[in-house]
Write a protein that holds these residues in place. Structure first.
Motif, short mmCIF file in Angstrom:
data_model
loop_
_atom_site.label_atom_id
_atom_site.label_comp_id
_atom_site.label_asym_id
_atom_site.label_seq_id
_atom_site.Cartn_x
_atom_site.Cartn_y
_atom_site.Cartn_z
N ASP A 28 1.83 -2.59 6.95
CA ASP A 28 1.02 -3.32 5.96
C ASP A 28 1.67 -4.66 5.60
OD1 ASP A 28 -0.60 -1.13 5.96
OD2 ASP A 28 -0.21 -0.54 3.88
N ALA A 29 0.84 -5.63 5.26
CA ALA A 29 1.35 -6.90 4.75
C ALA A 29 1.91 -6.69 3.34
CB ALA A 29 0.22 -7.93 4.71
N ARG A 44 2.22 -5.84 -3.55
CA ARG A 44 0.94 -5.38 -3.03
C ARG A 44 1.06 -5.17 -1.52
NH1 ARG A 44 -4.97 -5.73 -4.62
NH2 ARG A 44 -6.00 -5.09 -2.69
N ASP A 46 -1.20 -4.52 1.82
CA ASP A 46 -2.55 -4.59 2.37
C ASP A 46 -2.52 -4.20 3.84
OD1 ASP A 46 -4.22 -5.50 0.18
OD2 ASP A 46 -3.03 -7.34 0.27
N PRO A 47 -3.40 -3.25 4.25
CA PRO A 47 -3.43 -2.82 5.66
C PRO A 47 -3.66 -3.99 6.60
CG PRO A 47 -4.78 -1.39 4.28
CD PRO A 47 -4.39 -2.56 3.42
N ALA A 48 -2.93 -3.98 7.70
CA ALA A 48 -3.04 -5.08 8.65
C ALA A 48 -4.44 -5.21 9.22
CB ALA A 48 -2.03 -4.88 9.79
N ASP A 49 -5.17 -4.07 9.32
CA ASP A 49 -6.51 -4.12 9.89
C ASP A 49 -7.58 -4.39 8.84
OD1 ASP A 49 -6.57 -1.77 8.48
OD2 ASP A 49 -6.89 -0.47 10.22
N GLY A 50 -7.17 -4.59 7.59
CA GLY A 50 -8.12 -4.89 6.53
C GLY A 50 -8.89 -3.70 6.02
N ALA A 51 -8.60 -2.51 6.54
CA ALA A 51 -9.33 -1.31 6.11
C ALA A 51 -8.62 -0.68 4.91
CB ALA A 51 -9.41 -0.31 7.25
N GLY A 54 -5.87 -0.90 -0.12
CA GLY A 54 -4.54 -1.42 -0.37
C GLY A 54 -3.77 -0.56 -1.37
#
Length: 273
Positions: A28-29, A44, A46-51, A54
Protein backbone atom coordinates in the motif's frame (compact mmCIF):
# COMPACT_ATOMS: atom_id res chain seq x y z
CA UNK A 1 -2.18 35.17 17.19
CA UNK A 2 -0.39 32.89 19.64
CA UNK A 3 -2.83 29.98 19.73
CA UNK A 4 -0.94 27.08 21.27
CA UNK A 5 2.46 26.03 22.53
CA UNK A 6 2.46 22.87 20.37
CA UNK A 7 -0.64 22.09 18.38
CA UNK A 8 -1.01 18.80 16.60
CA UNK A 9 -0.73 19.24 12.85
CA UNK A 10 -0.02 17.75 9.45
CA UNK A 11 3.74 16.99 9.34
CA UNK A 12 5.56 19.86 7.69
CA UNK A 13 8.83 17.99 7.14
CA UNK A 14 9.77 14.54 5.84
CA UNK A 15 8.77 11.72 8.21
CA UNK A 16 10.68 8.50 8.76
CA UNK A 17 8.21 5.64 8.42
CA UNK A 18 8.64 3.14 11.28
CA UNK A 19 9.45 -0.42 10.27
CA UNK A 20 6.22 -1.70 11.82
CA UNK A 21 4.18 0.67 9.63
CA UNK A 22 6.04 -0.44 6.50
CA UNK A 23 5.34 -4.05 7.39
CA UNK A 24 1.64 -3.37 7.97
CA UNK A 25 1.41 -1.43 4.68
CA UNK A 26 3.04 -4.08 2.50
CA UNK A 27 2.35 -2.81 -1.04
CA UNK A 28 0.00 0.00 0.00
CA UNK A 29 1.02 3.62 -0.54
CA UNK A 30 2.02 5.28 2.75
CA UNK A 31 1.31 8.93 3.51
CA UNK A 32 1.96 10.66 6.87
CA UNK A 33 -1.15 12.67 7.71
CA UNK A 34 -0.85 13.79 11.34
CA UNK A 35 1.62 14.36 14.19
CA UNK A 36 0.26 14.93 17.69
CA UNK A 37 1.79 17.05 20.45
CA UNK A 38 3.52 14.04 22.02
CA UNK A 39 5.12 12.87 18.79
CA UNK A 40 2.66 10.13 17.84
CA UNK A 41 2.21 9.73 14.09
CA UNK A 42 -0.74 8.75 11.92
CA UNK A 43 -0.28 7.33 8.42
CA UNK A 44 -2.82 6.69 5.69
CA UNK A 45 -2.40 3.46 3.72
CA UNK A 46 -4.02 3.31 0.30
CA UNK A 47 -4.12 0.10 -1.79
CA UNK A 48 -1.87 0.29 -4.81
CA UNK A 49 -4.72 -0.92 -7.05
CA UNK A 50 -7.12 1.70 -5.71
CA UNK A 51 -9.52 -0.95 -4.42
CA UNK A 52 -10.96 -0.74 -0.91
CA UNK A 53 -11.43 2.13 1.53
CA UNK A 54 -7.84 2.35 2.74
CA UNK A 55 -6.55 2.18 6.31
CA UNK A 56 -5.03 4.40 8.96
CA UNK A 57 -2.16 3.42 11.24
CA UNK A 58 -1.50 5.29 14.45
CA UNK A 59 2.01 4.69 15.72
CA UNK A 60 3.77 5.79 18.90
CA UNK A 61 7.35 5.13 19.94
CA UNK A 62 8.06 3.11 23.05
CA UNK A 63 8.38 5.27 26.16
CA UNK A 64 5.37 7.50 25.48
CA UNK A 65 3.02 6.44 28.29
CA UNK A 66 0.62 9.32 27.62
CA UNK A 67 -0.59 7.53 24.48
CA UNK A 68 -2.27 4.18 25.14
CA UNK A 69 -3.25 2.66 21.81
CA UNK A 70 -4.48 -0.56 23.41
CA UNK A 71 -6.75 1.56 25.58
CA UNK A 72 -7.99 3.45 22.54
CA UNK A 73 -8.76 0.19 20.73
CA UNK A 74 -10.76 -0.99 23.75
CA UNK A 75 -12.77 2.23 23.77
CA UNK A 76 -13.53 2.06 20.07
CA UNK A 77 -14.66 -1.54 20.39
CA UNK A 78 -16.91 -0.59 23.33
CA UNK A 79 -18.56 2.21 21.33
CA UNK A 80 -19.15 -0.25 18.49
CA UNK A 81 -22.09 0.70 16.31
CA UNK A 82 -23.67 3.07 18.80
CA UNK A 83 -21.94 6.05 17.17
CA UNK A 84 -19.84 6.53 14.01
CA UNK A 85 -16.24 5.69 14.98
CA UNK A 86 -13.41 3.79 13.26
CA UNK A 87 -13.41 0.02 12.90
CA UNK A 88 -10.39 -1.57 14.59
CA UNK A 89 -8.48 -3.90 12.27
CA UNK A 90 -5.39 -4.58 14.36
CA UNK A 91 -3.54 -3.39 17.44
CA UNK A 92 -0.14 -4.47 18.66
CA UNK A 93 3.34 -3.52 19.72
CA UNK A 94 7.03 -4.29 19.45
CA UNK A 95 10.28 -3.27 21.08
CA UNK A 96 10.12 -0.01 19.14
CA UNK A 97 6.56 1.11 19.70
CA UNK A 98 2.87 0.37 19.36
CA UNK A 99 0.32 0.66 16.56
CA UNK A 100 -3.40 0.80 15.96
CA UNK A 101 -4.84 0.02 12.53
CA UNK A 102 -8.35 1.17 11.58
CA UNK A 103 -10.42 1.21 8.43
CA UNK A 104 -10.74 4.58 6.71
CA UNK A 105 -14.09 6.29 7.26
CA UNK A 106 -16.17 8.47 4.94
CA UNK A 107 -15.73 12.18 5.46
CA UNK A 108 -12.93 14.70 5.85
CA UNK A 109 -11.37 16.10 8.99
CA UNK A 110 -12.83 19.42 10.09
CA UNK A 111 -9.35 20.90 9.50
CA UNK A 112 -9.47 19.98 5.80
CA UNK A 113 -8.92 23.12 3.66
CA UNK A 114 -12.55 23.05 2.52
CA UNK A 115 -13.69 23.48 6.16
CA UNK A 116 -10.99 26.00 7.03
CA UNK A 117 -12.68 28.03 4.28
CA UNK A 118 -16.16 27.53 5.82
CA UNK A 119 -15.58 27.46 9.58
CA UNK A 120 -19.09 28.43 10.65
CA UNK A 121 -20.59 25.39 8.93
CA UNK A 122 -17.88 23.15 10.34
CA UNK A 123 -18.21 24.48 13.90
CA UNK A 124 -21.97 23.90 13.92
CA UNK A 125 -21.46 20.35 12.66
CA UNK A 126 -18.87 19.74 15.38
CA UNK A 127 -21.45 20.74 17.97
CA UNK A 128 -24.12 18.52 16.42
CA UNK A 129 -21.73 15.59 16.25
CA UNK A 130 -20.74 16.00 19.87
CA UNK A 131 -24.38 16.08 20.94
CA UNK A 132 -25.05 12.92 18.91
CA UNK A 133 -22.15 11.16 20.63
CA UNK A 134 -23.26 12.22 24.10
CA UNK A 135 -26.84 11.16 23.47
CA UNK A 136 -25.89 7.78 21.96
CA UNK A 137 -23.52 6.32 24.55
CA UNK A 138 -24.83 4.79 27.81
CA UNK A 139 -23.22 6.23 30.92
CA UNK A 140 -24.32 3.42 33.24
CA UNK A 141 -22.54 0.69 31.30
CA UNK A 142 -19.43 2.63 30.27
CA UNK A 143 -16.31 1.07 31.83
CA UNK A 144 -14.15 4.14 31.20
CA UNK A 145 -13.83 7.33 33.23
CA UNK A 146 -12.52 10.81 32.45
CA UNK A 147 -13.28 12.27 35.86
CA UNK A 148 -12.09 15.54 37.32
CA UNK A 149 -10.33 13.65 40.10
CA UNK A 150 -8.28 11.52 37.70
CA UNK A 151 -7.38 14.49 35.57
CA UNK A 152 -6.39 16.63 38.56
CA UNK A 153 -4.08 13.82 39.65
CA UNK A 154 -2.53 13.92 36.20
CA UNK A 155 -2.18 17.69 36.46
CA UNK A 156 -0.37 17.28 39.78
CA UNK A 157 2.05 14.81 38.22
CA UNK A 158 2.76 17.19 35.35
CA UNK A 159 3.28 20.15 37.67
CA UNK A 160 5.63 18.08 39.82
CA UNK A 161 7.58 17.29 36.66
CA UNK A 162 8.12 20.96 35.86
CA UNK A 163 5.12 21.85 33.72
CA UNK A 164 4.08 25.47 34.08
CA UNK A 165 2.85 28.65 32.38
CA UNK A 166 5.42 28.38 29.59
CA UNK A 167 3.48 25.34 28.33
CA UNK A 168 -0.01 26.75 28.84
CA UNK A 169 -2.32 28.52 26.45
CA UNK A 170 -2.19 32.33 26.48
CA UNK A 171 -5.42 32.58 28.48
CA UNK A 172 -3.73 31.05 31.51
CA UNK A 173 -0.12 32.20 31.30
CA UNK A 174 -0.62 35.12 33.68
CA UNK A 175 -1.59 32.71 36.48
CA UNK A 176 0.93 31.59 39.06
CA UNK A 177 1.21 27.81 39.29
CA UNK A 178 -0.20 27.71 42.83
CA UNK A 179 -3.16 29.92 41.88
CA UNK A 180 -3.96 27.88 38.79
CA UNK A 181 -3.76 24.62 40.72
CA UNK A 182 -5.97 25.98 43.50
CA UNK A 183 -8.75 26.68 41.04
CA UNK A 184 -8.94 22.97 40.25
CA UNK A 185 -9.96 22.26 43.85
CA UNK A 186 -13.33 23.93 43.28
CA UNK A 187 -14.97 22.20 40.29
CA UNK A 188 -18.45 23.32 39.33
CA UNK A 189 -21.35 20.97 40.01
CA UNK A 190 -21.91 18.42 37.27
CA UNK A 191 -24.38 19.66 34.67
CA UNK A 192 -24.94 16.36 32.84
CA UNK A 193 -22.87 13.21 32.99
CA UNK A 194 -22.21 11.74 29.55
CA UNK A 195 -19.64 9.53 27.89
CA UNK A 196 -17.23 12.20 26.69
CA UNK A 197 -15.02 11.95 23.63
CA UNK A 198 -12.05 13.10 25.70
CA UNK A 199 -10.30 14.99 22.87
CA UNK A 200 -13.11 16.71 21.02
CA UNK A 201 -10.83 19.18 19.26
CA UNK A 202 -11.64 20.23 15.72
CA UNK A 203 -9.37 17.73 13.88
CA UNK A 204 -11.07 14.76 15.55
CA UNK A 205 -14.44 15.32 13.90
CA UNK A 206 -15.02 14.11 10.34
CA UNK A 207 -17.60 15.87 8.17
CA UNK A 208 -19.42 14.86 5.00
CA UNK A 209 -19.03 17.10 1.97
CA UNK A 210 -22.50 18.57 2.61
CA UNK A 211 -21.35 19.88 6.00
CA UNK A 212 -23.04 17.27 8.16
CA UNK A 213 -21.37 15.27 10.90
CA UNK A 214 -19.77 12.01 9.72
CA UNK A 215 -17.73 10.43 12.56
CA UNK A 216 -15.34 10.88 15.46
CA UNK A 217 -11.72 9.70 15.63
CA UNK A 218 -8.95 9.67 18.28
CA UNK A 219 -10.92 8.23 21.16
CA UNK A 220 -8.05 7.36 23.50
CA UNK A 221 -9.45 9.38 26.42
CA UNK A 222 -13.14 8.52 26.00
CA UNK A 223 -14.88 8.19 29.36
CA UNK A 224 -17.63 9.39 31.68
CA UNK A 225 -17.50 13.08 32.65
CA UNK A 226 -19.58 16.25 32.64
CA UNK A 227 -20.51 17.16 29.09
CA UNK A 228 -18.77 20.53 29.55
CA UNK A 229 -15.42 18.74 29.72
CA UNK A 230 -15.91 18.10 25.99
CA UNK A 231 -17.89 21.19 25.07
CA UNK A 232 -15.48 23.72 26.55
CA UNK A 233 -12.52 22.33 24.64
CA UNK A 234 -14.35 21.61 21.38
CA UNK A 235 -15.43 25.25 21.19
CA UNK A 236 -12.03 26.50 22.34
CA UNK A 237 -10.26 24.53 19.63
CA UNK A 238 -12.12 26.43 16.93
CA UNK A 239 -9.93 29.41 17.88
CA UNK A 240 -6.77 27.38 17.32
CA UNK A 241 -7.89 26.05 13.94
CA UNK A 242 -10.22 28.69 12.52
CA UNK A 243 -9.47 31.87 14.44
CA UNK A 244 -11.69 33.77 16.91
CA UNK A 245 -15.45 34.05 16.69
CA UNK A 246 -16.66 30.51 15.94
CA UNK A 247 -17.03 29.00 19.41
CA UNK A 248 -20.67 30.06 19.58
CA UNK A 249 -21.45 27.94 16.54
CA UNK A 250 -20.33 24.83 18.43
CA UNK A 251 -22.69 25.59 21.33
CA UNK A 252 -25.53 26.39 18.92
CA UNK A 253 -24.97 23.16 17.01
CA UNK A 254 -24.99 21.21 20.27
CA UNK A 255 -28.14 23.02 21.42
CA UNK A 256 -26.88 24.66 24.62
CA UNK A 257 -26.16 28.15 25.89
CA UNK A 258 -22.55 28.89 26.88
CA UNK A 259 -21.82 28.30 30.58
CA UNK A 260 -18.91 30.64 31.46
CA UNK A 261 -18.09 29.01 34.81
CA UNK A 262 -17.86 25.48 33.44
CA UNK A 263 -16.10 26.63 30.29
CA UNK A 264 -13.39 28.39 32.32
CA UNK A 265 -12.90 25.44 34.67
CA UNK A 266 -12.66 22.74 32.02
CA UNK A 267 -10.34 24.78 29.82
CA UNK A 268 -7.97 25.29 32.74
CA UNK A 269 -8.18 21.60 33.62
CA UNK A 270 -7.38 20.72 30.01
CA UNK A 271 -4.38 23.03 30.01
CA UNK A 272 -2.91 21.74 33.27
CA UNK A 273 -3.64 18.05 32.76
Amino acid sequence: MDRSPALASVPGAPVTVPAAVREIARDDAIAPVWRNQLGGLTFRLDPADGAGPGRFVKWVAVGTPEIDLAGEAARILWVGRRSPVPVVLDQGGSADGAWLVTRALPGRSAVDPCWIADPATAARAIGRGLRALHDALPVDSCPFSWSVEERVANADARLAGGSGPHEWFPEHRDLAVAAARARLDAPPAVDRLVVCHGDACVPNTLLHDDGTFAAHVDLGSLGVADRWADLAVAAWSTEWNYGPGFDGHVYAGYGVEPDPERIAFYRLLWDLS
